[in-house]
Scaffold this active site. Sequence first.
Site, PDB file in Angstrom:
ATOM      1  CB  SER A  65      -0.953   0.002   1.197  1.00  0.00           C
ATOM      2  OG  SER A  65      -0.230  -0.002   2.399  1.00  0.00           O
ATOM      3  CE  LYS A  73      -3.327   1.194   5.089  1.00  0.00           C
ATOM      4  NZ  LYS A  73      -3.142   0.772   3.708  1.00  0.00           N
TER       5      LYS A  73
END
Length: 775
Positions: A677, A720
Site C-alpha cells: 500500500s 488508516k
Amino acid sequence: MEDNNSRIPRTLPVLHLNNVVMFPYLLMPLVVTDEESKLVVDHALSNDKLMAYFLDRGGEGDAQQLESVGTAVSILRMLRNQDGSISLLLQGTSRIRMQRATQHEPFIMVDVEVIAEPTGEDMEVQANRTIALELLDKISQESSLLNREMIAGLSNIKQSGRVADIIAGNIELQISDRQRILELVDLRQRYKYLNNCLAELIRQMRLENHIRNNIQLEMNEDQRRYYLREQMDAIRRELGETDEVSKEIFKWQELVEKNQLPEYVKEVALDELDRLAVMQPASSEYGVIRNYLDWIVNLPWTTYSKDRLDMKKIERILTKDHYGLEKPKERILEYIAVKKLKGQLKGPILCFVGPPGTGKTSIGKSVARALNRKFIRMSLGGIHDEAEIRGHRRTYIGAMPGKIITEIKRQGTANPVFMLDEIDKLGRDFRGDPASALLEVLDPEQNNSFVDNYLNLPFDLSEVMFITTANSLDTIPAPLRDRMEIIEFTSYLEHDKIAIAKNYLIPREREDNGLAGFPVSMNKSALQEIIRHYVREAGVRTLQRRIGSIFRKIAREAAYGEAGPWDIKSQDIQKYLGPRKFTHELANRKPEIGIATGLAWTSYGGEILFCETTRMPGKGAVILTGLLGEVMKESARIALSYLKAHSAQYKIDPKDFNNYDLHIHFPAGAVPKDGPSAGITLTTALASLFMQRKVKHDIAMTGEVTLQGKVLPIGGLKEKILAAKRAGIKKLILPEENRESISDFAEEILTGMDITFVTDVSEALKLLIVAPKVK
C-alpha cells in the site's frame, strides 16, 4: 637386551596419550586419529620405526605435562584406514627417561636415556614373584576375564622383571598404578607395589560379587512374597472378606454408576476397573489406571449449565459492560437468538480481530456472564506443542489430557464459553502443529466427537461456545480461518475513548488505587489532553495506565494527609505525567522535495508513514532502509520503473536515473514495515525528487501502484483514516476501488475529511506536486 637398547637413538619423536601405559616387550594395538600422532608415525616409519611413548597427564600435548619415564616402542605393523585414522601394532622395547625436549612443533621430539633392567634376582624377588602369581590365580577364580593358561605360561619366563610388566599390562589397574609400576626399576619395590594393587583388586571383586548375590536373593524373596500375597487374596475372596484394594474398587464402581456416564464411556471405565482389580497397588500401571479413571469419571460428559436466554437482559449486560462495539454486539445477539429458537448452539465459530485494547477478551467474559455460563480463557500465544491441544498418549510417563479437556473438567460443565486468545500467535516445530489440531476443535461438523489422545474417547464439544481473538489474520492458516466468522474490532475514536474513560476506566482506577471515598474528578479537557498528547494507540490500555499513573500520585498526596479536592484539568496533566509525549506530526512540517506522507496499517492500528528520498552522484544504485519487507522493496522498484518509463511525461532527464544513486528511507527504522500500500507514496516521493518539485505535506495517501501506474485497492482503510485524523491530516488520496468500502463507515470517522479517489498515479501527482521547480 643390551643390543636392542644400544640401537635406540638419543632423540626420538614422542607419541603420547592420556589413557594408556605401555610396558617393555608387550604388544599393544593402537588407533591414532589426531594429526600430531600421524606426523609422529610418519617420521618413525621414515627413520628406524622407533618412537618414545609417554603418558600425558594433562591431555593437552604439552611437553611439560608428560611423565618423565616412558617406553621406547617399535612399529611392527601399520595400516591406514579409509576414515583417515592409522591402525598400529606396537611393541615396547625398553624403559626410557626423558632428559629434555628438543622440538615442540609440529610434534614433540625429546632426548632420552635408556633405563637398564636389573639382572640380579635374590630370594626376596623370587618370593614376591610367587605371591604375585598366586594372587593372579585368585583373581581368575573371582572373574572369568583371566585365562589360567596365561598364568601357567608366566611361570616359565625366567626374567622376573618381565613377568611383573606382563601382569601390570594385562590386569585392569588404574592408569596411575600402571605408571608407578613402570617407574619402579628396583624389582623388590616393583613387586611390592604390584602385589598391593593385586590384593586391593581381589578385595574389590569379592565385594562386587557379594552385592550381586544379595541382589539375586532379594529378587527371589520379592517373588516369594508376591506368590504368598496372591494366595492370601484368593483366601479372602473365598471367605467373602474385603481388603483396602477391594474397597477402592467398590468406590470407583459407585462413582461410575452415580455420574451417569455415556454408555461407551461406562464400558471403558468398567473394563479399566476389571484390570485394576487384578493388579498389585505397588505396580506402576496401577497408578496410571487410577489417574485415567479419575479423569473419565469426573469429566462433565452430560453436565450442562442452564442458559439465560432473556434477550433484553443479555443486551443490557453487553451494553453496560462495553461502550460502542455495535457490530460485535449485534452478531453475538444474533448468535444467541438462534440458540433460543433452535434449542442448540451450533454455528460458525466467532473470531474477534482487531488492535490490542479494543475489548476483544473482555467482551467474551461479558457473553459468558450474559448467558450465565462458565468462562474459560486459554492463551495460545507461543504454543508450539500439539499435545497442549490434544494431550499425550497414556503410554508416556506423566501423560495428561490437553488444555481443552483439562479446563472443561476444572469448570465442571460441558457448555462453557471458551475463549482461545491470540490464535494468530500459534507456533509450530518438531512437536507438531497446534493450528492443525485446532481444526477439529473449531469445526462445528466435527467437534461433537473430539478425541483427546489421553482419553482416547470422543467428547462432545458442540455445545461449547468457542470465541477466538487475533490482532491480525495474516498469520492464521487458511483452513483454520475458513472455519471462523470474522468480526472486526476497529480503533476507538476520540469521543469513544472519552466516554470509555468516564464510564469505565476512571471509576475502576479510582477503586483500584484506594480513592473511592475521596473527591477526585477528571474533566473532558484533561482526557483530551491525555488522548492527544500522551497516548497513541487504537485501544484504551495505555490510556488506562496513564489515568492509573495520575491516580497513584493523588493517592500518595492523600496518604500524606491532604484532603483535596482534586479536580484535574488539562493544564494539570503535565504536572502528573511530565512533558507531552506526542505532538501532531504536521505541526513543524512544510512542503519539501522527496518527502511524501503515507498511511500504514499494523496489527496495533493505523499509523502515518513518511517516505524520505534523496539522491547523490553515482551510477544508479538504489539503497532501501527502514527495516522494509520484500513486498515494500518491490513497490520501490515498481515506482522507479514507472518513472523511468514515463520520464518524458513528467519532464525528467533520463540521464538522471544513471547519474545518481538513490536512498529511500522510512523513519522508525526499528519497526518492520511491509505491504504494497506504500506504492503511491513511494512513486510521489521519487517523482518529487527527480522533478525537483515539492510535495504537499498536508495530504496523506495510500494505494498499491502497478507498472502501468494504476492505483489498486488496499485494506485496513478505517484504521488508516483514523491515524490521519489523529495526526491532524484532513485531506486523503485513496484508490477509486475503495470508494464503496468506506460507505458503511461511521459518520464520525469521515466527518471533516476531504477524500479524493484516484485510478491512476498521474492523477495523484497532479494534486500532490507543487508547481514551481526548485533550483
